[in-house]
Design a protein around this motif. Structure first.
Motif, PDB file in Angstrom:
ATOM      1  N   UNK B 212       0.828  -1.210   0.000  1.00 33.12           N
ATOM      2  CA  UNK B 212       0.000   0.000   0.000  1.00 33.12           C
ATOM      3  C   UNK B 212       0.855   1.249   0.000  1.00 33.12           C
ATOM      4  N   UNK B 213       2.148   1.097   0.229  1.00 34.07           N
ATOM      5  CA  UNK B 213       3.017   2.262   0.251  1.00 34.07           C
ATOM      6  C   UNK B 213       3.406   2.728  -1.141  1.00 34.07           C
ATOM      7  N   UNK B 214       3.138   1.918  -2.143  1.00 33.39           N
ATOM      8  CA  UNK B 214       3.500   2.386  -3.467  1.00 33.39           C
ATOM      9  C   UNK B 214       3.468   1.287  -4.509  1.00 33.39           C
ATOM     10  N   UNK B 215       3.839   1.669  -5.718  1.00 31.96           N
ATOM     11  CA  UNK B 215       3.864   0.707  -6.816  1.00 31.96           C
ATOM     12  C   UNK B 215       5.021   1.088  -7.743  1.00 31.96           C
ATOM     13  N   UNK B 216       5.463   0.134  -8.531  1.00 37.94           N
ATOM     14  CA  UNK B 216       6.547   0.419  -9.466  1.00 37.94           C
ATOM     15  C   UNK B 216       6.399  -0.462 -10.701  1.00 37.94           C
ATOM     16  N   UNK B 225      14.085   4.656 -24.782  1.00 44.15           N
ATOM     17  CA  UNK B 225      14.299   4.826 -23.346  1.00 44.15           C
ATOM     18  C   UNK B 225      13.794   3.622 -22.567  1.00 44.15           C
ATOM     19  N   UNK B 226      14.399   3.409 -21.398  1.00 42.91           N
ATOM     20  CA  UNK B 226      13.908   2.427 -20.440  1.00 42.91           C
ATOM     21  C   UNK B 226      13.281   3.232 -19.305  1.00 42.91           C
ATOM     22  N   UNK B 227      11.985   3.011 -19.082  1.00 42.22           N
ATOM     23  CA  UNK B 227      11.262   3.826 -18.108  1.00 42.22           C
ATOM     24  C   UNK B 227      11.009   3.056 -16.817  1.00 42.22           C
ATOM     25  N   UNK B 228      11.155   3.741 -15.703  1.00 45.14           N
ATOM     26  CA  UNK B 228      10.743   3.207 -14.406  1.00 45.14           C
ATOM     27  C   UNK B 228       9.743   4.192 -13.819  1.00 45.14           C
ATOM     28  N   UNK B 229       8.562   3.696 -13.496  1.00 40.99           N
ATOM     29  CA  UNK B 229       7.500   4.569 -12.988  1.00 40.99           C
ATOM     30  C   UNK B 229       7.143   4.149 -11.568  1.00 40.99           C
ATOM     31  N   UNK B 230       7.334   5.045 -10.637  1.00 36.54           N
ATOM     32  CA  UNK B 230       7.178   4.716  -9.218  1.00 36.54           C
ATOM     33  C   UNK B 230       6.166   5.662  -8.573  1.00 36.54           C
ATOM     34  N   UNK B 231       5.270   5.097  -7.805  1.00 37.42           N
ATOM     35  CA  UNK B 231       4.411   5.948  -6.969  1.00 37.42           C
ATOM     36  C   UNK B 231       4.594   5.503  -5.531  1.00 37.42           C
ATOM     37  N   UNK B 232       4.942   6.441  -4.674  1.00 37.05           N
ATOM     38  CA  UNK B 232       5.154   6.102  -3.275  1.00 37.05           C
ATOM     39  C   UNK B 232       4.357   7.042  -2.387  1.00 37.05           C
ATOM     40  N   UNK B 233       3.921   6.510  -1.262  1.00 37.63           N
ATOM     41  CA  UNK B 233       3.148   7.305  -0.307  1.00 37.63           C
ATOM     42  C   UNK B 233       3.940   7.442   0.983  1.00 37.63           C
ATOM     43  N   UNK B 234       3.969   8.656   1.486  1.00 36.58           N
ATOM     44  CA  UNK B 234       4.603   8.922   2.774  1.00 36.58           C
ATOM     45  C   UNK B 234       3.570   9.682   3.601  1.00 36.58           C
ATOM     46  N   UNK B 238       2.025  12.020  -1.530  1.00 40.37           N
ATOM     47  CA  UNK B 238       2.161  11.029  -2.599  1.00 40.37           C
ATOM     48  C   UNK B 238       3.183  11.577  -3.589  1.00 40.37           C
ATOM     49  N   UNK B 239       4.155  10.761  -3.942  1.00 39.86           N
ATOM     50  CA  UNK B 239       5.198  11.194  -4.875  1.00 39.86           C
ATOM     51  C   UNK B 239       5.181  10.309  -6.115  1.00 39.86           C
ATOM     52  N   UNK B 240       5.030  10.913  -7.266  1.00 43.60           N
ATOM     53  CA  UNK B 240       5.159  10.201  -8.541  1.00 43.60           C
ATOM     54  C   UNK B 240       6.567  10.436  -9.074  1.00 43.60           C
ATOM     55  N   UNK B 241       7.303   9.365  -9.267  1.00 43.90           N
ATOM     56  CA  UNK B 241       8.667   9.494  -9.782  1.00 43.90           C
ATOM     57  C   UNK B 241       8.799   8.691 -11.071  1.00 43.90           C
ATOM     58  N   UNK B 252      17.131  10.999 -17.310  1.00 49.57           N
ATOM     59  CA  UNK B 252      16.380  12.137 -16.779  1.00 49.57           C
ATOM     60  C   UNK B 252      15.378  11.561 -15.790  1.00 49.57           C
ATOM     61  N   UNK B 253      15.289  12.185 -14.630  1.00 49.93           N
ATOM     62  CA  UNK B 253      14.339  11.704 -13.626  1.00 49.93           C
ATOM     63  C   UNK B 253      13.549  12.876 -13.079  1.00 49.93           C
ATOM     64  N   UNK B 254      12.301  12.632 -12.789  1.00 46.08           N
ATOM     65  CA  UNK B 254      11.479  13.696 -12.210  1.00 46.08           C
ATOM     66  C   UNK B 254      10.617  13.134 -11.100  1.00 46.08           C
ATOM     67  N   UNK B 255      10.383  13.963 -10.107  1.00 45.40           N
ATOM     68  CA  UNK B 255       9.478  13.604  -9.016  1.00 45.40           C
ATOM     69  C   UNK B 255       8.449  14.712  -8.861  1.00 45.40           C
TER      70      UNK B 255
END
Lengths: 168, 288
Positions: B212-216, B225-234, B238-241, B252-255
């Motif tokens: 429940x803390x996130x998904x990837x 490109x090789x993409x990694x999509x992460x959603x995390x909850x603190x 909620x942070x989308x990275x 290139x990375x963004x949050x």
């Protein structure tokens, strides 16, 4: 922003720079980070100078930017604290034996959770009222009261009684 | 209280001489504003020329032609346009640049990508080049970063940070004071989901998070490109990275978070979805 406004901005910033750096340092206890925070604050202030100078209290406006910049930095994923099997430092274990140990006060402050630390700095260093502190942090007055009480309790446990005599 | 105030004041030891120069800050902001205005004017002129040229060359586009679209974020009011990244990786070509020139180029490229994917969105306060506000550096990589808040015309804003990395083998870079480097931080960029979840910022292994803390998810993206999509909850945050690693080893990375300096946790989710963020950053124009 015209030249006159630039001059006005420059004059305001120069008169407050030292104070801002000291507040930033008390929040983060690191001069490099403090200067980063002040730099971010002054940049945001410049970009919003037209709106800021119309604010009821420009000082409160700037303090709000600075505090939020710090809280924002703390929320970044890479700023999160390490997971560790060691218990966190306990404030009560820091001894405060007089004027020579004043640096311990800053260490104690660092041991407080970030919101609590912000409340203590804003209430007792910036001398803001409960209502002003609550407004700046976007929390209720009850939260400010409980956070400052807890923060003071930790500081009180390690400091001489006369420091808190006036607060009792 | 005055006693405590005095003690706090005295506890501030050995203040460093400030390196914040107000005059430098004003000059930098004036340059930024001039560049911004010039960029808008040039961008508008280039867009008009491109449309006129395309219509003249290809004729009017046929209705129903396939368009690449990106799903908007759940619960978001963001409107999505039609990005057109190339499917073939073409490394950016440019002559030698100073750090300031690279920062300006990346700033313009980021704004162009944001405008393409989310028309009308603004970056306010504007993204600040890495060299001016130091956050984290990546050893062995030419690193630029920026942070600010992205706002939508329909209202709301979300905090956003962008890091752009290009490998610089055999060279060293002297970073300004205050810039921090963490061992293991590269794993968080190049380690895919494993790096995102099993290492903290200092490279220390951390327990796997509760689901429940996130998904990837990992997947391929445009331009190779090789993409990694992460959603995390603190807590409430909620942070989308999104991380985009290019075929040449650049990244290139963004949050984006659901709060901003002026609006703590104002929305349930960040204003832009993971797909929208991926569409913004998976473009070689953002490589330093």
């Amino acid at each position: 922003v015209g030249k006159a406004e630039d001059d006005e901005y420059r004059e305001f910033v120069l008169s407050r720079l030292d104070r801002l750096r000291r507040i930033a340092y008390l929040l983060c206890r690191d001069w490099h980070t403090a200067d980063d925070l002040v730099s971010i604050t002054l940049t945001r202030l410049y970009r919003n100078w037209g709106r800021a100078r119309a604010a009821t209290s420009l000082d409160a406006y700037v303090r709000a930017i600075l505090t939020h910049a710090w809280l924002d930095e703390q929320r970044r994923p890479w700023r999160r604290e390490d997971v560790t099997d060691r218990p966190p430092d306990r404030a009560a274990e820091v001894s405060f034996s007089g004027a020579s140990d004043r640096a311990d006060l800053a260490a104690l402050l660092t041991a407080l959770p970030r919101r609590q630390r912000a409340v203590v700095v804003l209430r007792f260093y910036c001398d803001l009222s409960v209502a002003d502190t609550a407004g700046l942090l976007g929390v209720s007055e009850g939260t400010v009261k409980s956070q400052s009480a807890r923060g003071l309790e930790i500081l009180r446990a390690a400091m001489p009684d006369h420091v808190f005599g006036e607060l009792a | 209280m005055k006693m405590l105030q005095a003690l706090l004041d005295e506890s501030i030891v050995d203040p460093m001489p400030p390196f914040t120069s107000v005059d430098r800050l004003i000059a930098r902001e004036r340059r930024r504003r001039r560049r911004h205005r010039a960029g808008i004017a040039c961008g508008a002129a280039a867009a008009v020329l491109a449309v006129v040229g395309a219509v003249a060359f290809f004729g009017t586009p046929k209705p129903g032609a396939p368009r690449l679209t990106v799903e908007p974020a759940t619960g978001s009011t963001a409107q999505t346009a039609t990005p057109s990244p190339s499917d073939v990786f073409v490394p950016p070509s440019h002559g030698p640049e100073t750090d300031a020139e690279t920062a300006a180029r990346l700033d313009a490229a980021l704004r162009a990508r944001v405008s393409t994917v989310v028309p009308g969105a603004g970056l306010d306060p504007a993204i600040v080049p890495f060299v001016d506000v130091g956050l984290v550096t990546y050893q062995g990589y030419l690193t630029f970063s920026g942070k600010g808040a992205l706002s939508l015309p329909s209202g709301g804003d979300s905090g956003i940070e962008v890091y752009a990395l290009r490998p610089t083998p055999g060279t060293t870079r002297t970073d300004p004071p205050g810039i921090k480097s963490y061992p293991g931080i590269l794993e968080r960029v190049f380690g895919g989901c494993a790096g995102a979840f099993t290492l903290n910022a200092n490279g220390t292994p951390v327990p796997q998070p509760n689901p429940t803390d996130g998904s990837c998810t990992e997947r391929g993206g445009p331009s190779g490109t090789r993409l990694t999509l992460v959603q995390q909850r603190y807590g409430r945050q909620v942070a989308n990275t999104v991380v985009a690693v290019f075929p040449d080893g650049s990244a290139v990375t963004t949050t984006m978070t659901n709060d901003s300096p002026t609006a703590p946790a104002a929305t349930a989710l960040p204003l832009l979805s993971l797909d929208q963020l991926a569409a913004i950053i998976a473009d070689p124009s953002l490589i330093p």
